[in-house]
Write a protein that holds these residues in place. Structure first.
Motif, mmCIF file in Angstrom:
data_model
loop_
_atom_site.group_PDB
_atom_site.id
_atom_site.type_symbol
_atom_site.label_atom_id
_atom_site.label_comp_id
_atom_site.label_asym_id
_atom_site.label_seq_id
_atom_site.Cartn_x
_atom_site.Cartn_y
_atom_site.Cartn_z
ATOM 1 N N THR A 71 -24.512 1.515 -54.148
ATOM 2 C CA THR A 71 -23.847 1.426 -52.855
ATOM 3 C C THR A 71 -22.531 0.663 -52.954
ATOM 4 O O THR A 71 -21.500 1.100 -52.421
ATOM 5 C CB THR A 71 -24.778 0.758 -51.824
ATOM 6 N N LEU A 74 -20.034 2.944 -54.454
ATOM 7 C CA LEU A 74 -19.455 3.881 -53.488
ATOM 8 C C LEU A 74 -18.386 3.207 -52.633
ATOM 9 O O LEU A 74 -17.289 3.747 -52.424
ATOM 10 C CB LEU A 74 -20.551 4.434 -52.578
ATOM 11 N N VAL A 75 -18.708 2.027 -52.114
ATOM 12 C CA VAL A 75 -17.757 1.289 -51.286
ATOM 13 C C VAL A 75 -16.467 1.028 -52.064
ATOM 14 O O VAL A 75 -15.355 1.192 -51.551
ATOM 15 C CB VAL A 75 -18.391 -0.030 -50.800
ATOM 16 N N THR A 76 -16.607 0.648 -53.329
ATOM 17 C CA THR A 76 -15.449 0.313 -54.153
ATOM 18 C C THR A 76 -14.666 1.555 -54.555
ATOM 19 O O THR A 76 -13.431 1.513 -54.641
ATOM 20 C CB THR A 76 -15.900 -0.465 -55.395
ATOM 21 N N ALA A 96 -26.800 5.622 -47.613
ATOM 22 C CA ALA A 96 -25.713 4.899 -48.277
ATOM 23 C C ALA A 96 -24.459 5.736 -48.393
ATOM 24 O O ALA A 96 -23.346 5.189 -48.408
ATOM 25 C CB ALA A 96 -26.161 4.427 -49.658
ATOM 26 N N THR A 97 -24.604 7.054 -48.484
ATOM 27 C CA THR A 97 -23.433 7.923 -48.605
ATOM 28 C C THR A 97 -22.495 7.710 -47.422
ATOM 29 O O THR A 97 -21.300 7.450 -47.594
ATOM 30 C CB THR A 97 -23.862 9.400 -48.684
ATOM 31 N N HIS A 99 -22.863 5.296 -45.016
ATOM 32 C CA HIS A 99 -22.646 3.866 -44.780
ATOM 33 C C HIS A 99 -21.420 3.361 -45.548
ATOM 34 O O HIS A 99 -20.692 2.484 -45.071
ATOM 35 C CB HIS A 99 -23.864 3.056 -45.209
ATOM 36 N N SER A 100 -21.210 3.869 -46.747
ATOM 37 C CA SER A 100 -20.067 3.419 -47.540
ATOM 38 C C SER A 100 -18.756 3.735 -46.829
ATOM 39 O O SER A 100 -17.763 3.005 -46.977
ATOM 40 C CB SER A 100 -20.090 4.067 -48.927
ATOM 41 N N TRP A 103 -18.384 1.163 -43.846
ATOM 42 C CA TRP A 103 -18.027 -0.167 -44.357
ATOM 43 C C TRP A 103 -16.545 -0.244 -44.717
ATOM 44 O O TRP A 103 -15.979 -1.335 -44.804
ATOM 45 C CB TRP A 103 -18.892 -0.526 -45.569
ATOM 46 N N ASN A 104 -15.926 0.911 -44.934
ATOM 47 C CA ASN A 104 -14.490 0.946 -45.214
ATOM 48 C C ASN A 104 -13.664 1.330 -43.987
ATOM 49 O O ASN A 104 -12.461 1.567 -44.103
ATOM 50 C CB ASN A 104 -14.205 1.935 -46.346
ATOM 51 N N ASP A 165 -20.744 11.629 -54.819
ATOM 52 C CA ASP A 165 -21.931 10.784 -54.851
ATOM 53 C C ASP A 165 -22.886 11.465 -55.828
ATOM 54 O O ASP A 165 -23.543 12.448 -55.503
ATOM 55 C CB ASP A 165 -22.544 10.683 -53.457
#
Length: 382
Positions: A71, A74-76, A96-97, A99-100, A103-104, A165
């Protein structure tokens, strides 16, 4: 005269949808001793460096940046490519796909899936593109490759980035010798305990060049270049030496683990081939599969609904999972989006109501697999 009541039948051992592969503990001991000896626990230590190199060689890619989990990777990845605005993605995945993206500060735009591969349907992408669209985030669902050529063509036409992903896709090859991880701008792996290859917890970003890897390495370490220079608002996403060392040990066993998964998958297909109302999801034409999951679809001609079969198996100490149900687009933080409307996602909505992932992992015995099959066949009156 009293009689002794008959003994209750023994409860069969539980069979879970997956189980992590763990080599013999004695094999791990030398790695632990080395960590205890050099007292390097993190910050890109020797095992971290060795695992990055070993994974590049095993997977046939040039550059890999290890992470503490998939996760954060993915965010990074989204940060590394400076993705903003809207990103087209699938509703049929682990949360998580999407959500990432949130979060951005990125807006997910959900597009329906292909009814055969269950991956993002390239034919639906163009209609979802707006002036705010900057990227496509597809998922190689169950390890089956997306239509990478069609997705890349669409991305090129509209100047979009593509981040895959690839959490399910460790070791998958589209053609002999060509890793599925080589497509798109970045691919993100998960090494969670439930995955084909695990480091307890972990993840990675597959990078196309050294410059991109360097930026990602800065981002996952607070943005530090050296002890007095910070070049980006990074986070702490580094993989520890403990996780990296376990990954090196896992690599010694991965070929045997994948071969056993292939055998289990073949046994399921043979045993369920003639069961009315059970459809085994096929591959997507990959040259090398990893059999990370074994999804079946419960069709209307099966005597029980998907949820009734799910409950019946649980009553017999068998614990499949409804991957992926509900859809990501059904969760509260997403269902208000226009693209999340069920009418926009008819295929994904139907598959989510039908899917059931059966137990598959290297230590699953033939006898336990036969228990799973026997219960399904019994429910079908066979």
């Amino acid at each position: 005269m009293t009689t002794t009541p008959p003994a209750a039948a023994p409860v069969p051992a539980p069979i879970y949808v997956t189980q992590p592969f763990l080599p013999d503990l004695a094999e791990f001991q030398p790695y632990l001793e080395q960590i205890w000896s050099n007292k390097i626990l993190t910050n890109g230590g020797p095992f971290h460096q060795q695992l990055e190199k070993a994974l590049c060689e095993h997977l046939g890619v040039e550059h890999i940046a290890l992470f503490t989990n998939g996760t954060l990777a993915l965010v990074t990845a989204l940060q590394a490519l400076r993705i903003t605005g809207e990103v087209i993605t699938t509703p049929y995945s682990f949360v998580a796909t999407a959500h990432s993206l949130l979060w951005n500060g990125i807006k997910p735009v959900f597009v329906d899936i292909d009814p055969q591969t269950l991956n993002l349907d390239p034919r639906r992408i163009e209609a979802a593109i707006t002036p705010q669209t900057t990227a496509i985030l597809p998922v190689h669902c169950y390890g089956h490759p997306c239509d990478v050529d069609a997705i890349q063509k669409m991305a090129d036409n509209y100047n979009l980035k593509v981040i895959y992903d690839a959490a399910h896709a460790f070791g998958v090859q589209t053609t002999p010798g060509t890793s599925v991880l080589r497509f798109g701008d970045l691919s993100v792996l998960s090494f969670h305990a439930t995955k084909v290859f695990n480091t307890f917890e972990g993840g990675a970003i597959v990078c196309p060049d050294a410059k991109t890897k360097q930026r990602i390495d800065h981002l996952k370490n607070f943005g530090f270049v050296d002890e007095v220079t910070v070049v980006a608002p990074g986070i702490n996403g580094k993989m520890s030496e403990l996780n990296a060392s376990f990954g090196l040990l896992q690599l010694k066993h991965i070929d045997a683990a994948m071969a056993r998964r292939a055998t289990i998958a073949a046994r399921y297909r043979a045993a369920l081939a003639e069961v009315p109302g059970i459809r085994c999801v096929g591959d997507a034409g990959e040259a090398v599969a990893n059999h990370s999951y074994f999804p079946i679809l419960i069709e209307p001609d099966f005597p029980l609904s998907r949820d009734a079969l799910y409950q019946r198996l649980r009553e017999h100490n068998i614990f499949p999972r409804r991957y992926f149900y509900p859809l990501i687009s059904d969760f509260p933080m997403y269902r208000g989006l226009p693209s999340a409307a069920p009418g926009n996602l008819p295929v994904a909505s139907e598959i989510a109501r039908k899917v059931l992932c059966l137990p598959i992992y290297p230590a699953l015995s033939d006898a336990d697999q036969d228990r799973v099959v026997a219960q399904i066949r019994a429910c079908a009156g066979m």
